[in-house]
Design an enzyme around this catalytic site. Structure first.
Site, PDB file in Angstrom:
ATOM      1  N   GLY A 131     -17.627  -0.793  43.735  1.00 47.62           N
ATOM      2  CA  GLY A 131     -16.857  -1.921  44.243  1.00 47.62           C
ATOM      3  C   GLY A 131     -16.458  -2.891  43.159  1.00 47.62           C
ATOM      4  N   CYS A 181     -22.495  -2.486  38.930  1.00 46.79           N
ATOM      5  CA  CYS A 181     -22.837  -3.535  39.895  1.00 46.79           C
ATOM      6  C   CYS A 181     -24.086  -3.043  40.609  1.00 46.79           C
ATOM      7  CB  CYS A 181     -21.680  -3.813  40.846  1.00 46.79           C
ATOM      8  SG  CYS A 181     -20.883  -2.367  41.554  1.00 46.79           S
ATOM      9  N   SER A 182     -24.046  -2.854  41.917  1.00 50.95           N
ATOM     10  CA  SER A 182     -25.191  -2.276  42.611  1.00 50.95           C
ATOM     11  C   SER A 182     -24.993  -0.773  42.811  1.00 50.95           C
ATOM     12  CB  SER A 182     -25.391  -2.962  43.971  1.00 50.95           C
ATOM     13  OG  SER A 182     -26.521  -2.438  44.623  1.00 50.95           O
ATOM     14  N   GLY A 235     -21.957   0.717  41.833  1.00 51.24           N
ATOM     15  CA  GLY A 235     -21.083   1.184  40.761  1.00 51.24           C
ATOM     16  C   GLY A 235     -19.722   1.620  41.221  1.00 51.24           C
TER      17      GLY A 235
END
Length: 526
Positions: free
Chosen positions: A462, A457-458, A460
């Site tokens: 959540g 994700c951003s 890594g």
């Protein structure tokens, strides 16, 4: 030149003064106390005199202005003020009865003004003098202010509403209260910024600070070492042993039990990494967030030609175990930055990844992930990347790549999931469940020699943690008829700290599993 001036030795005059002060004999504590007392009394006397003068001046000016407001000119008003002062300062027997009655009637309002101003100014003066006389009055206020500025507020958790933060989002500061210290989440080029100064409530439950590992060995998966503090050892044991097996019929009721879920989630150690473990020059440029770092024992190490090239081996990514403890089933990593696009593609080729799952937008108020794929074709580190097909579905875009390097050709699928809007809570579980099932089906069709699925994700931790946990738990629910969400989350956090970052994400995983249980039970009911 400026730097040398700032860091140079102190001036000789200052050195001489310090030496003379050091040579002076120490004073008697009683004498010092008397000196401080006299200094305070002198300060109070000067302050009282200043306030008395201010009081008299304010009374004269106030009465003068009052006379002018009653129709007198400036000079007649000043004359009336002088007459009033003469009347007040003259002896009582010097006034005739007629004159005294006249002054009483004419000067009643000015006298009231004088009394009011006297009380106001003298009250302020008395309070200020008492405050100056009190030991350490003013410095205490200033010290408290400085301390309040240095303290960082505790991080808060978003509520389970549509108006709050995205379940699968990471802002500049992690929401989970792990580090209460002065930190900046933005990427900087200064390696010195890796040092984090604790404020006093730093909590690193389960962090593997004391591990001594061979960090340059590619793919090192050495087990956890010893030399842990009692708190770290306790957190490690919790993550290794915690379990709460839920039967299929319990999933829905458990998902709705807020108090029990919160207690369970907040009990789990986050297992974040202390940034000082990666105090190597240049590493800070390869991290999107300075406090979200790969756990050392399970980090992905890129292959390099030089053995001592730690920076060349580094990428912010961890191997993640899958269902049944399968080693290297997934790779959890941060969204690539401009500085790490080449490293990302090196990892994709080195690990023979068949699938990339991207669960973030490129921009969500600020950059969450750089656009690391080409529109047509591009070459990174000798790896030729070509986009063959783009398929747009309802909740994701599917890109099919061809990778070529050293005469070998492979196929890669990228699922770019964009159905969660910025700063919003997902109001439905089916999109994530459908993505998990689609990726699992594509994984079954990949060549046997394929490696782990890369998920990012951003940061890594959540959205990435929710996807990997859901994938593992769907298999467990399908093959065993039960789901141990607590144990799976602890397993993920042992491999990469902070996985499933917030309580809302943890609750959402329960909702997704409850939905999957209903899908599995539908054919039986029919």
């Amino acid at each position: 030149m400026a730097q040398n001036a700032m860091t140079g030795p102190p001036a000789p005059v200052d050195t001489q003064k310090e030496q003379e002060r050091d040579r002076q004999p120490p004073q008697n504590p009683l004498q010092e106390a008397h000196g401080v007392c006299w200094e305070r009394l002198w300060s109070m006397g000067v302050t009282a005199g200043c306030f008395f003068s201010l009081c008299m001046l304010s009374q004269i000016v106030g009465v003068w202005v009052l006379y002018m407001l009653n129709g007198y000119g400036a000079f007649p008003a000043a004359h009336k003020v002088l007459d009033l002062m003469q009347y007040l300062l003259s002896p009582l027997g010097a006034h005739s009865s007629v004159e005294e009655e006249l002054w009483r009637m004419e000067s009643l309002c000015p006298l009231l003004v004088i009394i009011f101003l006297s009380i106001a100014v003298l009250s302020i003066g008395i309070l200020y003098c008492l405050r100056a006389l009190a030991p350490g009055g003013c410095p205490v206020v200033l010290d408290d202010r400085r301390q309040s500025v240095s303290r960082q507020p505790s991080f808060t958790y978003s509520e389970w509403t549509d108006a709050k933060q995205d379940l699968f989002d990471l802002d500049s500061v992690p929401e989970t209260p792990v580090f209460e210290c002065s930190m900046d989440m933005k990427t900087e080029s200064d390696a010195a910024t890796l040092t984090v100064k604790p404020v006093g409530l730093q909590e690193r439950r389960g962090s593997n600070v004391s591990l001594t590992l061979d960090m340059c060995t590619p793919g090192s998966t050495e087990p956890y070492g010893a030399m842990l503090s009692p708190r770290e050892q306790s957190a490690r044991e919790y993550l290794q042993k915690a379990s709460n097996v839920l039967m299929a019929a319990q999933l829905q009721s458990r998902a709705l039990d807020d108090s029990a879920l919160q207690a369970e989630f907040y009990e789990m150690p986050m297992n974040f990494v202390d940034p000082k473990e990666y105090n190597f020059p240049g590493v800070v440029r390869k991290n999107r967030y300075k406090t979200i770092l790969p756990n050392m024992h399970s980090r992905v190490c890129l292959k390099v030609t030089e053995e001592d090239d730690f920076l060349g081996t580094y990428i912010n990514a961890n191997y993640m175990r899958g269902y049944g403890g399968q080693e290297k089933a997934y790779i959890a990593t941060q969204g690539p930055t401009v500085n790490t696009v080449s490293d990302f593609w090196r990892m994709v080729w080195q690990e023979r990844a068949p699938i990339i799952v991207m669960i973030t937008n490129v921009e969500e108020k600020n950059e969450k992930c750089t656009e690391y794929w080409p529109e047509g074709a591009v070459t990174y580190e000798g790896i030729e990347i070509t986009v063959n097909k783009v398929i747009q579905a309802d909740d994701y875009n599917l890109r099919i790549f061809t990778l070529k390097c050293d005469g070998e050709e492979r196929t890669l699928r990228q699922y770019w999931y964009t159905s969660w809007p910025d700063q919003k809570t997902p109001d439905k579980a089916p999109p994530l469940l459908e993505l998990v099932q689609e990726v699992e089906e594509a994984r079954q069709q990949a060549p046997p020699c394929s490696g782990p699925v890369i998920v990012h994700c951003s940061a890594g931790i959540g959205r990435t943690g929710c996807f990997i946990a859901t994938s593992i738990l769907c298999k467990q629910l399908k093959y065993e008829g039960v789901a141990d969400i607590l144990k799976t989350t602890c397993q993920l956090r042992l491999d990469r700290g902070g996985m499933i970052q917030t309580y809302e994400q943890y609750q959402f995983v329960h909702h997704v599993l409850s939905l999957y249980e209903k899908q599995l039970s539908c054919p039986v009911e029919e």
